[in-house]
Every structure is written in C-alpha cells, then in structure tokens.
Design a protein around this motif. Structure first.
Motif, PDB file in Angstrom:
ATOM      1  N   UNK A  24       0.820  -1.222   0.000  1.00 34.41           N
ATOM      2  CA  UNK A  24       0.000   0.000   0.000  1.00 34.41           C
ATOM      3  C   UNK A  24       0.847   1.262   0.000  1.00 34.41           C
ATOM      4  N   UNK A  25       2.169   1.119   0.078  1.00 31.01           N
ATOM      5  CA  UNK A  25       3.068   2.269   0.044  1.00 31.01           C
ATOM      6  C   UNK A  25       3.304   2.934   1.382  1.00 31.01           C
ATOM      7  N   UNK A  26       2.777   2.360   2.457  1.00 28.75           N
ATOM      8  CA  UNK A  26       2.958   2.972   3.783  1.00 28.75           C
ATOM      9  C   UNK A  26       4.329   2.634   4.381  1.00 28.75           C
ATOM     10  N   UNK A  27       4.771   1.382   4.244  1.00 26.08           N
ATOM     11  CA  UNK A  27       6.102   1.005   4.707  1.00 26.08           C
ATOM     12  C   UNK A  27       7.060   1.110   3.522  1.00 26.08           C
ATOM     13  N   UNK A  28       8.110   1.928   3.694  1.00 22.44           N
ATOM     14  CA  UNK A  28       9.086   2.121   2.609  1.00 22.44           C
ATOM     15  C   UNK A  28      10.349   1.287   2.812  1.00 22.44           C
ATOM     16  N   UNK A  29      10.686   0.981   4.072  1.00 21.01           N
ATOM     17  CA  UNK A  29      11.877   0.183   4.366  1.00 21.01           C
ATOM     18  C   UNK A  29      11.610  -0.672   5.607  1.00 21.01           C
ATOM     19  N   UNK A  30      12.082  -1.910   5.589  1.00 22.72           N
ATOM     20  CA  UNK A  30      12.008  -2.785   6.763  1.00 22.72           C
ATOM     21  C   UNK A  30      13.414  -2.930   7.335  1.00 22.72           C
ATOM     22  N   UNK A  31      13.601  -2.434   8.545  1.00 26.12           N
ATOM     23  CA  UNK A  31      14.918  -2.446   9.183  1.00 26.12           C
ATOM     24  C   UNK A  31      15.184  -3.760   9.902  1.00 26.12           C
ATOM     25  N   UNK A  32      14.132  -4.365  10.450  1.00 28.74           N
ATOM     26  CA  UNK A  32      14.285  -5.632  11.174  1.00 28.74           C
ATOM     27  C   UNK A  32      12.945  -6.341  11.187  1.00 28.74           C
ATOM     28  N   UNK A  33      12.989  -7.640  10.974  1.00 26.97           N
ATOM     29  CA  UNK A  33      11.783  -8.458  11.040  1.00 26.97           C
ATOM     30  C   UNK A  33      12.100  -9.658  11.909  1.00 26.97           C
ATOM     31  N   UNK A  34      11.466  -9.724  13.102  1.00 27.38           N
ATOM     32  CA  UNK A  34      11.775 -10.776  14.071  1.00 27.38           C
ATOM     33  C   UNK A  34      11.151 -12.106  13.717  1.00 27.38           C
ATOM     34  N   UNK A  35      11.469 -13.111  14.549  1.00 31.84           N
ATOM     35  CA  UNK A  35      10.986 -14.463  14.270  1.00 31.84           C
ATOM     36  C   UNK A  35       9.497 -14.584  14.551  1.00 31.84           C
ATOM     37  N   UNK A  36       8.873 -15.552  13.894  1.00 29.53           N
ATOM     38  CA  UNK A  36       7.438 -15.752  14.027  1.00 29.53           C
ATOM     39  C   UNK A  36       7.111 -16.449  15.341  1.00 29.53           C
ATOM     40  N   UNK A  37       5.935 -16.118  15.899  1.00 28.46           N
ATOM     41  CA  UNK A  37       5.422 -16.850  17.055  1.00 28.46           C
ATOM     42  C   UNK A  37       4.817 -18.165  16.574  1.00 28.46           C
TER      43      UNK A  37
END
Length: 597
Positions: free
Chosen positions: A460-473
């Motif tokens: 949708x264009x709201x997030x431009x960069x992902x700095x960190x994505x943690x592990x899934x629960x």
C-alpha cells in the motif's frame, strides 16, 4: 640533532600532510625536509609520497580525498601509485642522521586518478574521463539533495504542528501541568535573554525564592525536613517503579542540565556514570516540590554529595547553569558524537568510530567519504536523518497507528492495538511510534502475522523500508517458559510514510500473544529508568525475571504462578497490565506516572 642533513633527493614528489600539526610545527618540518633536498610539492595532485602524522589507513584515504584525490585500492588505467608514510619515519631518520627503511613506516599504499590539468590524450580518452568526472559530481549532488529535501520537509511539519497541539491540550486533565510547562518555557527564554549582549548588568537579579550572600545561597523558603517529604524519600526507596513520576517537574531546568551530563556519559559508554545520573534524574523528576537547598537534595535517594554540589553551583550561577555543561556544549567532539549517535543504527560506539577513527565531523562527511562503508540501516538513518529527528505529534502518531491497526484487522479479524512508549506516558511529541498488536485468541497471533502485515503495508506504500523483522510466534512460544536473554516477541522495525505529513517515520510493531499482553504493556510503556528498576525489583525482591513476555522463575524458567497478565474477551488490555503490576508487589501507577526519563 645532527648538523649533517640527510639526502632525500631520491624520493618522488612529496607532500607534507598538515594533519594534527600546528602551523609552526608544520613549517619547521617543511624546512627540515627541504634542507634534506626532499622534492616537496605544494600541490597534492603532483605527489606520489605523502608524509603525515597518521596511523590508520582509513584516515589516510580520508585525507587524500579531502585534497581532491580520487583514491582506489586497485590499479586502474592511468592511475598513479601513491604511498603515505608516517611522519615518525622522517623525524627518527633526521634525529639519528640515518635513513630508516621506509617500508616499515608505510601506512597506506594505493592508487589515484590523474590530476584534472590538461595532458596529451586522445579525444576518446578525454570524453571517458569527462564522463567519469560528471558521474562523480552527479552522485555527490544526489546525496546532498537527499539531505536538503529532508530539511525542507521540516518546514511543512512545523506548519502542521499547531493544528495537532490544540487537540491534545484538552486531553491533559491536570491544568497545573500546563502552567508548569509554560513556566519552564518562560524560564528558558529568560535565561537566553540574560546571556545576550545588552542585558541589564549581565547578572541574574534576586528572585523571590533565593538570594546570594557571600557565595552561599540562603533560601527565603525554609527547606523541608525529612518528615515533611514523600514516604519514598523517608524510606530511602531508590526504585523508581515504586513511586509516581509525572511528565512535568518543578525542577525541570536543573534536570535538563543533568540530562546533558548523562548524555556525555552515554556517548563514552560509561556504564557506572549512566546508571548514577539516571537514578538522580529519576529521583528529581519524581520529587513533587521545588528544591530550595543543597541539603534538601542530599536527602533524596540516589542523590549524593556531588548532586548537592551541582545544585549549589546551579543556584549560585548568574545564569542558572553548570560549568561542566557549558564546556560540553562548546566541545566539538561532544557535538559530533551527539550528532552521529542520533543516526538510527549508529549508537554511541558507532559515533566514536565515525569521529575518532574515520575523522568525520558532519553528515556531509559521512555521505561524501563513507557512504559505502555504512550498513544498510545506517544509510537509511542518514538518508532520513532530519525526518527522523523531526518530532511526531500525537495526532500523527494516532494516524499511523490507525493505518497499522486497520491493516492488521483485515488480516486477523478482532486484532486490536495500543500505542505505547512516550505517547502513552503523555508526551506531546515523540520521535518514533511503538504499537502493540494482540488478539484474545492465541492462534490468531501465530503463523507469521507481522510478516503478512509488513507485506500488506509495503504494497500500500505505507512502509518504505524494513529495518528488522523478528521471528514468528508459534503455538507454544512464550506460553509456559522463558529461555531467551531478551523477549522473543515478534517485531517489525520499519520506516513508515506518514499519510498526512508525508514524512518518513520510525515505527515499531510488536505482536503479543494474549498471555503476554499485561507484561508487554508494562514493559513497553515506562521510561528507561522505570523499566530498569522494574526488572531490578523483580530480581532483587523476588528472584524473578521480568521481560515483556511475562514474569518467570529464574531457576526453572517457568511463569510465576499467580501473576496473570492474560488479555481476555470482554476486558481492556490495561486490566491485564494492572494485574501484572500488582502481582509483582507494586501499586498501580498510571502510564503518565512512569516518566523517569
């Protein structure tokens, strides 16, 4: 020193780097080199040998680039080999009248492109060189344009801020806080006015609270006795999680000076100093009365003789300041470290590397000389530096959280959110938005919800960069036991394009299973010192480990029985938080009472 000079006429054209040399010293060394028949040149582009007081290869590259030389480590067509030798090689050789082996003192060896002055070449070569130069200039201009654009955006942000503030002022129920905030602003304005040329007498006039007598301040208000102070002072309780700490303090001006000293300790990674000043600041922030004497300060938990001495200096100073703070504010190293540490992804250790090891002093230095050496996160931090530093209003924070919450609700029906951090404590302006997402059904918080949410918001264009994505629960994570050093909640640290302001903002999205909602709210809301003392309280008083996942036995790693932080159907998240706080033996404090700094 020998009267027989060395013969350095065999050396290639040589340039003396003035780095770390005072002008008289540089002149002296230059004369000595000439007396030794060294072929000195005043144009670095003509030199193949550089002599300087430098010990690091990176610093050599920085110095050469700063003199217009295009440095590379690999040989390129028409490139000229250059070397940088330590100044010590010459001074020791000159002192002993014996030429030392130069190879042992070489700091840097590389290649530079030929100088820009005209030289015989074919038209094809000429066009290629001009194209390369134009490309280099274009890249530099592009990088500078990035910074310029972010600075211009701040103007637009200021214009919109007035509309946001009016709505939030109504939400502050205690009008005394507003009065105190205005009083602090007037005090700061007055301090600035007194420091300007032309102010009357150049000294602080006597105030209704204090007067100066022979270098000692005698309060016109009687200092409070210990029995007249709050219970936590009388009990000498240092835990900031055991007392209310409001957002606005009657001693805000003095606290702001201590904040500067604490920052200097942070920039040097002085753990003991950070802890000591954090404790002092949290105590003063919680103290509900204006301080009137150094003896009153000495009675407060965590405030020692040094604290009293600083307050004495503050009261007797004509401009209500501290000498150490004045020195810090004039220090170029403090200013540079403060600047670099505020870049996202750099921190104090990285700031010291930037300033001391690489010789950078400004953001332009970082862009021009070290862009390729930065991590991706640091590049993003530099690129959006001014936007990240621009304050986020409460209206804008709510707007961002609403977008995130709506997208999460589309992925998992019934998903709810709460804004935590400084926003929840009542700050009018913040610098990032922390959002907790959860659901009353555990399985609705598993299966990679955050990853799906990030992909949705990127599309949708709201997030431009992902700095960190943690592990899934998963279906068992955090339910019964804890075995991690920090919490294992699923998180996404992102750069978010705010819908109304159009500025890039730092947003943290934290997904919490229902069993951990109470502890997550408690762990992500308080000020830094509140959170530190909350963990100390659980450890020292009970032998428990507190994290944002829950409260666990240190020996077994299992959840402490009887502390129920589960969010259930039909209740608000805050009810689970209240049960956790009371479960660890603390009285309930509203979020706006956890403003320890």
């Amino acid at each position: 020193m020998s009267s027989t000079p060395l013969d350095l006429s065999h050396l290639p054209p040589t340039f003396l780097l003035p780095t770390r040399l005072a002008q008289p010293k540089a002149n002296e060394i230059s004369s000595q080199l000439r007396s030794c028949k060294c072929p000195l040149t005043s144009n670095p582009a003509d030199a193949s040998l550089f002599v300087g007081d430098i010990n690091m290869p990176k610093r050599c590259e920085f110095e050469l680039r700063g003199r217009g030389l295009s440095v590379c480590s690999k040989m390129a067509p028409d490139a000229k080999k250059v070397r940088v030798v330590k100044l010590k090689w010459f001074t020791e050789s000159h002192k002993n009248s014996k030429l030392l082996p130069i190879d042992e003192y070489i700091v840097f060896a590389g290649y530079v492109q030929p100088s820009k002055r005209p030289s015989p070449m074919s038209s094809e070569q000429s066009e290629e060189q001009e194209g390369a130069l134009e490309k280099d200039v274009a890249e530099r201009q592009l990088k500078k344009e990035v910074l310029r654009r972010a600075r211009l955006d701040r103007v637009r942000d200021r214009e919109e801020k007035e509309h946001d503030t009016r709505d939030d002022i109504r939400k502050l129920q205690d009008m005394k806080l507003l009065y105190a905030a205005g009083r602090r602003r007037r005090g700061i304005d007055g301090l600035v006015a007194m420091s300007e040329p032309g102010s009357e007498n150049g000294t602080r006039k006597s105030t209704p609270e204090y007067e100066e007598r022979q270098g000692e301040v005698v309060s016109r208000v009687r200092p409070r006795l210990l029995k007249e102070m709050p219970d936590w002072v009388q009990q000498h309780n240092k835990y900031s999680c055991c007392r209310p700490t409001p957002l606005i303090s009657p001693n805000a001006e003095f606290i702001s000076l201590l904040d500067t000293i604490k920052l200097s300790r942070t920039l040097t990674s002085d753990g003991v100093g950070i802890r000591a000043y954090s404790t002092k600041i949290a105590t003063l922030q919680a103290y509900p009365y204006p301080l009137v004497s150094p003896s009153e300060v000495s009675l407060l938990p965590g405030c020692d003789g040094k604290s009293s001495a600083l307050f004495q200096e503050y009261m007797t100073s004509p401009d209500h300041s501290l000498a150490v703070v004045r020195e810090l504010e004039k220090s170029p190293s403090f200013s540079a470290l403060k600047l670099f540490s505020s870049i996202w992804g750099v921190g104090p250790a990285g700031a010291r590397e930037f300033f001391y090891d690489r010789g950078w002093k400004t953001l332009e230095d970082v862009v021009d000389h070290g862009w390729g050496q930065l991590t991706r996160a640091q590049q993003i931090g530099v690129k959006y530096f001014d936007e990240f530093q621009s304050p986020i209003s409460r209206n804008e924070a709510r707007e961002i959280a609403a977008v995130v919450g709506k997208a999460a609700g589309k992925l998992r029906a019934g998903m709810d959110y709460t804004i935590v951090g400084g926003y929840r404590r009542g700050k009018m302006e913040i610098h990032d938005v922390d959002i907790i997402l959860s659901h009353t059904t555990h399985t609705m918080t598993t299966g990679g919800v955050v990853k799906e949410l990030v992909l949705e918001l990127e599309a949708s264009g709201h997030i431009t960069h992902t700095l960190h994505l943690g592990r899934e629960l998963n279906n068992t994570t955090t339910i019964n036991t804890h075995s991690y050093g920090f919490d294992s909640l699923e998180k996404a640290l992102v750069v978010f394009l705010a819908p109304t302001s159009g500025l890039h903002r730092r947003v943290d999205i934290i997904l919490v299973p229902p069993v951990s909602v109470g502890s997550a709210l408690l762990g992500w809301t308080g000020g830094t010192t509140f959170e530190r003392d909350l963990r100390l309280w659980c450890d020292k008083e009970h032998g428990w480990k507190f994290t944002s996942e829950g409260v666990f036995e240190r020996i077994t790693g299992r959840r402490v029985a009887g502390i129920d932080g589960t969010w259930r159907v039909g209740e608000k998240m805050v009810e689970a938080e209240r049960r956790v706080m009371e479960g660890v033996g603390l009285r309930w404090l509203e979020p706006c009472e956890r403003c320890t700094g």
